[in-house]
Scaffold this motif. Structure first.
Motif, PDB file in Angstrom:
ATOM      1  N   GLY A 144      -8.430  -2.134   1.148  1.00  0.00           N
ATOM      2  CA  GLY A 144      -9.633  -2.638   1.796  1.00  0.00           C
ATOM      3  C   GLY A 144      -9.446  -3.058   3.242  1.00  0.00           C
ATOM      4  N   GLU A 184      -7.656   6.634   5.053  1.00  0.00           N
ATOM      5  CA  GLU A 184      -7.652   6.832   3.607  1.00  0.00           C
ATOM      6  C   GLU A 184      -6.917   5.723   2.863  1.00  0.00           C
ATOM      7  OE1 GLU A 184      -6.526  10.730   2.359  1.00  0.00           O
ATOM      8  OE2 GLU A 184      -8.034  11.721   3.600  1.00  0.00           O
ATOM      9  N   SER A 234      -7.087   2.719   3.387  1.00  0.00           N
ATOM     10  CA  SER A 234      -7.969   1.560   3.257  1.00  0.00           C
ATOM     11  C   SER A 234      -8.644   1.504   1.893  1.00  0.00           C
ATOM     12  CB  SER A 234      -9.029   1.564   4.363  1.00  0.00           C
ATOM     13  OG  SER A 234      -9.949   2.644   4.196  1.00  0.00           O
ATOM     14  N   ALA A 235      -8.715   2.634   1.220  1.00  0.00           N
ATOM     15  CA  ALA A 235      -9.288   2.647  -0.130  1.00  0.00           C
ATOM     16  C   ALA A 235      -8.405   1.877  -1.113  1.00  0.00           C
ATOM     17  CB  ALA A 235      -9.476   4.091  -0.606  1.00  0.00           C
ATOM     18  N   ASN A 261       0.858  -1.179   0.000  1.00  0.00           N
ATOM     19  CA  ASN A 261       0.000   0.000   0.000  1.00  0.00           C
ATOM     20  C   ASN A 261       0.901   1.238   0.000  1.00  0.00           C
ATOM     21  OD1 ASN A 261      -1.739   2.168   0.705  1.00  0.00           O
ATOM     22  ND2 ASN A 261      -3.154   0.744   1.698  1.00  0.00           N
TER      23      ASN A 261
END
Length: 413
Positions: free
Chosen positions: A263, A257, A259-260, A46
Motif C-alpha cells: 500500500g 506494482e 504497492s499492491a 515487500n
C-alpha cells in the motif's frame, strides 16, 4: 569492522530495497567492490520489490521477508540497513546480537531511547556500527577540513551554514514516508543529520545547546488542492509538483506494482493535510568549544546545494556548492580562503570526481571495504557520530515546537 583480505570477501546482507539500498549498497557496491564483498542475502517485507531490486542489482542472492530467519540461516559478517529511519534500531541491535557488524544509512535512528539502545548493544556485543555519512568524504569537504585543521584561519569562532533543496528533491521528501515525524524524525533529523554531522566533524567539538525554528509553510495543508496520489489526481494538469512515476522506469519498477503488496505509493501528494514535518527550518547551535553556528534548511528552492563559511580569528573560509541550478557552473567547487590583516585571497578549485556526492560515495566505500585505508581526516563515522547528529536534530525540532533552547545530552566516547 573486520574487513576483507585479498583472498576473503565480506559476506553481507542488504536490508531494505528502496532506491538507496538497490543502488548505493547493491548494484554500485558490487560493481566496484566485488573483490571485497559478497552479497549473500536480500531482505524486505515487500518480496515483490525485493525481487525487482535483486534483478537491478544483478544478484542471485536469496530473498527473505523474515530478518531473523535470514540471519540464522546465512550468518553474515555485515548487515547494511536501508529501511525507514524509525525501524533502524531493531535491525541494528538484532544484527549485532547475531554477531554481525552494521552499516546504517543515515540517520542512525530517530529518538534518544533508540540511540541508547543501539550504543548499549554495540558495547555489549563488541560489534561495530558505521553510519553512512558520505558528505564527509566529498573532495571539497575534505579540502575544507584540511584547511581548518591546518589553522589557515586560526581558531574558528562561528559558522554560517545554509542548505537548499530544490523543488524536485525537496518535494520528494513530502511524497514519501519522510513526511511524517514518526518515521523520519522530521528533516531536522533525516536530512540535517548530514549537515550537523559535517559541522561536528569540521569543528571537532560537540554541540551543547540548540535554538530552533521550523514551520510547514509550503507543502501539506498549504497547497491549493490535493489528491490521493499523482497518478490518479484530478489536478495533475495544473500542479507544479505532478510526478509521472511511469516516466521513471527504475522507480516505477520498484514501487508501482509492489504497492499492491504494502500500500505504499511513491507518488503520494505533497499537499496531504496530515503531513506534520516542517519544510522551512533554522537553528542556532552552540558548541562546547564556544563556536556559534547559524543554520538553515529550505525545501522548495529554485536551486540545489549549500553555502558554508567558517569565520576565524585570522580569516574566513567560504564555499558555495551548486548541485543543480538554472545556469552553467564548472565541474568543480571554488573555496575562498580570505586572510585577515591584508593577507589576501586564495581561490582553491576542487574538481568534482565521478560517482555520487562528487566522489564522496566512492571514497567512503573505499575507506570501509579496502584494507589499509588511511583515515587521516577521521572521516569514517561510528555510532557516536550518528548519535550526536541525531541528537542535534531532535533538539532543534523540540525547540521549534515547544520554544526555548534545548540542551543536548552528552554521549560517551
Amino acid at each position: 569492522m573486520k574487513m576483507a583480505s585479498q583472498t576473503t570477501r565480506t559476506r553481507y546482507v542488504l536490508v531494505g530495497t528502496g532506491n538507496r539500498g538497490t543502488t548505493m549498497w547493491g548494484r554500485e557496491l558490487l560493481a566496484g567492490w566485488s573483490s571485497h564483498v559478497e552479497l549473500v542475502g536480500i531482505c524486505d517485507l515487500n518480496l515483490m520489490r525485493a525481487e525487482r531490486a535483486r534483478a537491478m542489482i544483478g544478484s542471485n542472492a536469496p530473498l527473505y521477508a523474515d530478518f531473523d530467519a535470514m540471519m540464522a540461516e546465512l550468518k553474515p559478517a555485515l548487515v547494511i540497513v536501508c529501511t525507514p529511519d524509525d525501524t533502524h534500531d531493531d535491525i541494528i541491535v538484532k544484527a549485532m546480537e547475531a554477531g554481525a557488524d552494521v552499516i546504517s544509512e543515515k540517520p542512525m535512528t530517530t529518538s534518544f531511547e533508540k540511540i541508547e539502545r543501539i550504543r548499549e548493544a554495540e558495547k555489549r556485543t563488541g560489534r561495530r556500527v558505521d553510519v553512512s555519512f558520505n558528505y564527509r568524504f566529498a573532495p571539497t569537504a575534505a579540502r575544507m577540513k584540511e584547511l581548518i585543521q591546518d589553522g589557515a584561519i586560526g581558531e574558528v569562532t562561528s559558522v554560517d551554514f545554509h542548505w537548499y533543496l530544490d523543488n524536485a528533491h525537496g518535494a520528494d521528501y513530502f511524497r514519501r514516508w519522510h513526511a511524517f515525524t514518526k518515521h523520519s524524525g522530521s528533516l531536522f533529523v533525516h536530512k540535517a543529520t548530514h549537515h550537523f554531522d559535517l559541522l561536528n566533524w569540521y569543528l571537532e567539538s560537540d554541540p551543547v545547546e540548540v535554538k530552533g525554528f521550523g514551520q510547514l509553510l509550503h507543502y501539506g495543508r498549504n497547497g491549493p488542492f490535493r489528491g490521493p496520489r499523482c497518478k490518479t489526481c484530478p489536478h495533475k494538469s495544473e500542479c507544479d509538483y505532478y510526478m509521472d512515476l511511469a516516466a521513471d522506469p527504475f522507480l516505477d519498477a520498484l514501487y508501482e506494482e509492489p504497492s499492491a503488496v504494502d500500500g505504499y505509493f511513491r507518488d503520494a501528494c505533497v499537499f496531504r493535510e496530515d503531513i506534520d514535518i516542517p519544510d522551512t527550518m533554522t537553528a542556532s547551535i552552540r558548541y562546547a568549544s564556544g563556536v556559534q553556528v547559524s543554520y538553515s534548511l529550505n525545501t522548495y528552492m529554485p536551486i540545489e546545494g549549500h553555502h558554508i563559511a567558517f569565520n576565524g580569528r585570522r580569516g574566513r573560509i567560504e564555499m558555495r556548492q551548486y548541485e543543480r541550478q538554472p545556469w552553467s557552473e564548472p565541474p568543480a567547487d571554488e573555496i575562498l580562503l580570505v586572510k585577515s590583516f591584508g593577507g589576501g585571497v586564495e581561490r582553491i578549485w576542487v574538481p568534482h570526481e565521478p560517482g555520487g556526492h562528487y566522489g564522496g560515495d566512492n571514497r567512503m566505500r573505499d575507506m570501509i571495504f579496502k584494507p589499509g585505508s588511511n583515515d587521516r581526516l577521521k572521516q569514517r563515522a561510528g555510532s557516536r557520530a550518528g548519535a550526536m547528529s541525531v541528537l542535534t536534530g531532535l533538539a532543534a525540532l523540540q525547540s521549534a515546537r515547544a520554544g526555548g533552547s534545548v540542551a543536548i545530552e552528552p554521549q560517551p566516547a
